[in-house]
Design a protein around this motif. Structure first.
Motif, PDB file in Angstrom:
ATOM      1  N   GLY A  45       0.788  -1.224   0.000  1.00 28.06           N
ATOM      2  CA  GLY A  45       0.000   0.000   0.000  1.00 28.06           C
ATOM      3  C   GLY A  45       0.819   1.273   0.000  1.00 28.06           C
ATOM      4  O   GLY A  45       0.294   2.353  -0.308  1.00 28.06           O
ATOM      5  N   GLU A  46       2.117   1.172   0.309  1.00 27.77           N
ATOM      6  CA  GLU A  46       2.925   2.385   0.438  1.00 27.77           C
ATOM      7  C   GLU A  46       3.170   3.079  -0.891  1.00 27.77           C
ATOM      8  O   GLU A  46       3.076   4.308  -1.002  1.00 27.77           O
ATOM      9  CB  GLU A  46       4.262   2.048   1.111  1.00 27.77           C
ATOM     10  N   LEU A  50       2.108   6.930  -1.977  1.00 25.08           N
ATOM     11  CA  LEU A  50       3.039   7.942  -2.469  1.00 25.08           C
ATOM     12  C   LEU A  50       2.592   8.495  -3.826  1.00 25.08           C
ATOM     13  O   LEU A  50       2.633   9.704  -4.064  1.00 25.08           O
ATOM     14  CB  LEU A  50       4.441   7.352  -2.572  1.00 25.08           C
ATOM     15  N   LEU A  51       2.168   7.598  -4.715  1.00 26.85           N
ATOM     16  CA  LEU A  51       1.737   8.037  -6.036  1.00 26.85           C
ATOM     17  C   LEU A  51       0.485   8.899  -5.968  1.00 26.85           C
ATOM     18  O   LEU A  51       0.322   9.844  -6.741  1.00 26.85           O
ATOM     19  CB  LEU A  51       1.495   6.826  -6.941  1.00 26.85           C
ATOM     20  N   LYS A  52      -0.391   8.598  -5.020  1.00 30.50           N
ATOM     21  CA  LYS A  52      -1.601   9.411  -4.862  1.00 30.50           C
ATOM     22  C   LYS A  52      -1.248  10.826  -4.389  1.00 30.50           C
ATOM     23  O   LYS A  52      -1.888  11.796  -4.801  1.00 30.50           O
ATOM     24  CB  LYS A  52      -2.569   8.745  -3.893  1.00 30.50           C
ATOM     25  N   LEU A  53      -0.262  10.927  -3.517  1.00 27.82           N
ATOM     26  CA  LEU A  53       0.170  12.254  -3.087  1.00 27.82           C
ATOM     27  C   LEU A  53       0.574  13.097  -4.293  1.00 27.82           C
ATOM     28  O   LEU A  53       0.230  14.283  -4.392  1.00 27.82           O
ATOM     29  CB  LEU A  53       1.347  12.131  -2.113  1.00 27.82           C
ATOM     30  N   ALA A  54       1.308  12.483  -5.220  1.00 26.15           N
ATOM     31  CA  ALA A  54       1.742  13.209  -6.414  1.00 26.15           C
ATOM     32  C   ALA A  54       0.565  13.568  -7.302  1.00 26.15           C
ATOM     33  O   ALA A  54       0.471  14.698  -7.812  1.00 26.15           O
ATOM     34  CB  ALA A  54       2.765  12.384  -7.192  1.00 26.15           C
ATOM     35  N   LEU A  69      10.243  10.077  -5.669  1.00 24.51           N
ATOM     36  CA  LEU A  69       9.238   9.874  -4.625  1.00 24.51           C
ATOM     37  C   LEU A  69       8.997   8.395  -4.358  1.00 24.51           C
ATOM     38  O   LEU A  69       9.054   7.924  -3.209  1.00 24.51           O
ATOM     39  CB  LEU A  69       7.930  10.554  -5.047  1.00 24.51           C
ATOM     40  N   ALA A  70       8.722   7.642  -5.412  1.00 20.18           N
ATOM     41  CA  ALA A  70       8.321   6.238  -5.252  1.00 20.18           C
ATOM     42  C   ALA A  70       9.420   5.375  -4.653  1.00 20.18           C
ATOM     43  O   ALA A  70       9.142   4.419  -3.923  1.00 20.18           O
ATOM     44  CB  ALA A  70       7.883   5.667  -6.600  1.00 20.18           C
ATOM     45  N   GLY A  73       9.773   4.246  -0.701  1.00 19.01           N
ATOM     46  CA  GLY A  73       9.072   3.141  -0.051  1.00 19.01           C
ATOM     47  C   GLY A  73       9.991   1.963   0.210  1.00 19.01           C
ATOM     48  O   GLY A  73       9.992   1.376   1.303  1.00 19.01           O
ATOM     49  N   GLU A  74      10.808   1.611  -0.774  1.00 14.77           N
ATOM     50  CA  GLU A  74      11.745   0.499  -0.619  1.00 14.77           C
ATOM     51  C   GLU A  74      12.884   0.861   0.333  1.00 14.77           C
ATOM     52  O   GLU A  74      13.446  -0.009   1.015  1.00 14.77           O
ATOM     53  CB  GLU A  74      12.307   0.089  -1.983  1.00 14.77           C
ATOM     54  N   GLN A  75      13.248   2.125   0.391  1.00 16.14           N
ATOM     55  CA  GLN A  75      14.297   2.565   1.314  1.00 16.14           C
ATOM     56  C   GLN A  75      13.883   2.281   2.757  1.00 16.14           C
ATOM     57  O   GLN A  75      14.674   1.789   3.571  1.00 16.14           O
ATOM     58  CB  GLN A  75      14.575   4.054   1.130  1.00 16.14           C
ATOM     59  N   VAL A  76      12.623   2.566   3.075  1.00 13.47           N
ATOM     60  CA  VAL A  76      12.104   2.296   4.417  1.00 13.47           C
ATOM     61  C   VAL A  76      12.159   0.802   4.720  1.00 13.47           C
ATOM     62  O   VAL A  76      12.627   0.369   5.786  1.00 13.47           O
ATOM     63  CB  VAL A  76      10.660   2.826   4.546  1.00 13.47           C
ATOM     64  N   SER A  77      11.691  -0.032   3.765  1.00 15.31           N
ATOM     65  CA  SER A  77      11.663  -1.478   3.989  1.00 15.31           C
ATOM     66  C   SER A  77      13.059  -2.047   4.193  1.00 15.31           C
ATOM     67  O   SER A  77      13.269  -2.918   5.054  1.00 15.31           O
ATOM     68  CB  SER A  77      10.999  -2.177   2.800  1.00 15.31           C
TER      69      SER A  77
END
Length: 415
Positions: A45-46, A50-54, A69-70, A73-77
Motif C-alpha cells: 500500500g505504500e 506515495l503516487l496518490k500524493l503526487a 518519490l516512489a 518506499g523500498e528505502q524504508v523497507s
C-alpha cells in the motif's frame, strides 16, 4: 557454501511482524550455511499512497520526480529489514540502488538495468552480513534515481542473482504459480514447474506472480526462480528452462489482464508512413503498446474522407495507467495522419491461454473460440504468438471467460 537471493514482496513486509518473520527466514537460511542477499519491496500500500500524493498535486506529474518519490518506499523497507535482522542477533547491511550501484537507463518509471556492481554485496557477505537491498530502484548515468516499473523488485532480485551467480527465491502472498487465479476459479491448481517461456507469457498477460522483465532476465541468464509463500514452508513453483519443465500439456494456464485500454484512430490516411508516425510518437514517450489492428479499407463511404481519399482504422491497446499520456500523444498525432476521430475504451479485459504444447497441437484456437461462444462472450480482438492466444472481451465477462477456458481445457484438479 551457496548464495541465495531472497525477495520479499509488499505483503511479506506489510507490517513489523511480517518484516520480523521475513528476517527470521533470512537468518535461518544463513544459519543453514548459505550466503544471503535479501531484496525488499515497499510495504503493501505504500507505493500507491506515495503516487496518490503526487497525483493530488498534478494530474500528470513529472516522471523524474515520481521516481524520486516512489523509491522511498523500498528505502524504508530495506532499513527496517536490516534492523530486524540485527535485533534477532544477526548482522546485516542495507543498500539502496545507487549505493551498489544498479545502473539503469533514464526511462523514468520503467527503467531497464544496464549493469550491477556487486562488489559491495560481496564485501558485506564476506563480513558475515546479510545484504539487504532496496528493490525496484537504480540510478542512471547522470545520478538520477530511477525505478523499474510496478513489480520491479522481482527484476531487481533476479538481476542481482544473475550478477552474483545465485538462485532466486521470490516470497509472496501465494504459494506458487497456479493454472489461473484461484480467487476466480476454485479448481485452479499449483504448477510444480513451469518453463521460462510460459511464465514470460503469463506474466505479460496479467498473471501477477512475477514481473515480466524479471522472467526475461531469468531466462537470459538461466537463473532458477522458486516462487513460494512467505507464510508457509511448503514448496512453491520452480521457473526453469523448457528442458527441466515437467509439464507437457497443450495449455498450461489461463491469464486475465484487467489493465487494458483500447485506442482507435478512425479514418486515418491509408498510405505508407502513417502507422510509423503513430507508433513512433508513442515510443518517444516510452508508452508500450500491446495489441495492434489495422482494418483494411472496404472502399465504402465510411472509409473515405471528404475528398474521396481512402481511409483506414488503426486500433491498439495500452495499459490503463498509460492511457492519459497516450491520449495526449494521439491528440498531437491525429492531425498529421488526418484521423477523422479518436475513440477510447476502458471497459475491456484481455483473457489468454498459454502452453508450450500449442506449438504442436492443432485446433487450440478453434477450441478457445468455441468455449467463449458457448457462454455468449463476444470476442472484440485477437492476438497470438507461438505459445499463446489472447482475446479482448467486455469487462462484465472477465471471470466467466476465465472459468470457461480453464475448465474447458481441463486444467482443474491434480496434475
Amino acid at each position: 557454501m551457496s548464495l541465495i537471493v531472497q525477495k520479499f514482496g509488499g505483503t511479506s513486509v506489510g507490517s513489523i511482524e511480517r518484516i520480523q518473520r521475513a528476517a527470521a527466514r533470512a537468518l535461518a537460511t544463513q544459519q543453514a550455511g548459505h550466503d544471503v542477499v535479501v531484496i525488499v519491496s515497499a510495504m503493501s500500500g505504500e507505493t500507491n499512497r506515495l503516487l496518490k500524493l503526487a497525483s493530488d498535486i498534478a494530474p500528470v506529474p513529472d516522471a523524474r520526480e515520481m521516481d524520486a518519490l516512489a523509491a522511498t518506499g523500498e528505502q524504508v523497507s530495506a532499513a527496517l529489514m536490516a534492523i530486524a535482522i540485527q535485533a534477532q542477533g544477526g548482522k546485516a547491511r542495507s543498500f539502496l540502488g545507487h549505493q551498489l550501484k544498479i545502473l539503469t537507463d533514464s526511462a523514468y518509471t520503467k527503467a531497464r538495468i544496464k549493469a550491477i556492481d556487486a562488489q559491495r554485496l560481496h564485501e558485506a557477505l564476506a563480513g558475515g552480513k546479510i545484504a539487504v537491498v532496496a528493490g525496484f530502484q537504480g540510478v542512471d548515468d547522470a545520478g538520477n534515481i530511477t525505478t523499474l516499473g510496478r513489480g520491479g523488485s522481482d527484476t531487481s532480485a533476479v538481476a542481482i542473482a544473475a550478477a552474483v551467480g545465485a538462485e532466486c527465491e521470490i516470497y509472496t502472498d501465494v504459494d506458487g504459480v497456479y493454472t489461473t487465479d484461484p480467487n476466480i476459479c476454485k479448481t485452479a491448481r499449483k504448477i510444480e514447474r513451469i518453463s521460462y517461456e510460459e511464465m514470460l507469457e503469463l506474466a505479460s498477460l496479467g498473471a501477477k506472480v512475477l514481473q515480466i522483465r524479471s522472467v526475461e532476465v531469468a531466462m537470459k541468464y538461466g537463473v532458477p526462480v522458486h516462487v513460494r509463500s512467505s507464510f508457509s514452508d511448503v514448496p512453491g513453483t520452480w521457473v526453469v528452462s523448457e528442458e527441466q519443465s515437467l509439464e507437457s500439456v497443450t495449455v498450461t494456464g489461463v491469464a486475465l489482464d484487467r489493465n487494458e485500454a483500447r485506442v482507435m484512430l478512425v479514418g486515418v490516411d491509408d498510405k505508407p508512413g502513417v502507422v510509423a508516425q503513430i507508433f513512433g510518437a508513442l515510443a518517444e514517450e516510452n508508452i508500450s503498446v500491446d495489441m495492434i489492428i489495422q482494418n483494411a479499407p472496404s472502399y465504402g463511404l465510411e472509409t473515405r474522407g471528404t475528398s474521396g481519399e481512402v481511409k483506414a482504422d488503426v486500433t491498439f491497446t495500452v495499459g490503463k495507467a498509460d492511457l492519459p499520456r497516450a491520449k495526449l500523444v494521439m491528440e498531437k498525432v491525429s492531425s498529421g495522419v488526418r484521423a477523422m476521430s479518436i475513440r477510447y475504451e476502458e471497459d475491456i479485459v484481455k483473457v489468454s491461454i498459454v502452453g508450450l504444447g500449442m506449438r504442436t497441437h492443432a485446433g487450440v484456437a478453434a477450441r478457445m473460440f468455441q468455449l467463449l461462444a458457448a457462454e455468449g462472450i463476444n470476442i472484440q480482438a485477437i492476438s497470438t504468438s507461438e505459445i499463446k492466444i489472447s482475446c479482448l472481451v467486455s469487462t462484465k465477462y472477465a471471470e466467466l471467460a476465465v472459468r470457461a477456458l480453464h475448465d474447458g481445457f481441463g486444467l482443474g484438479g491434480k496434475a
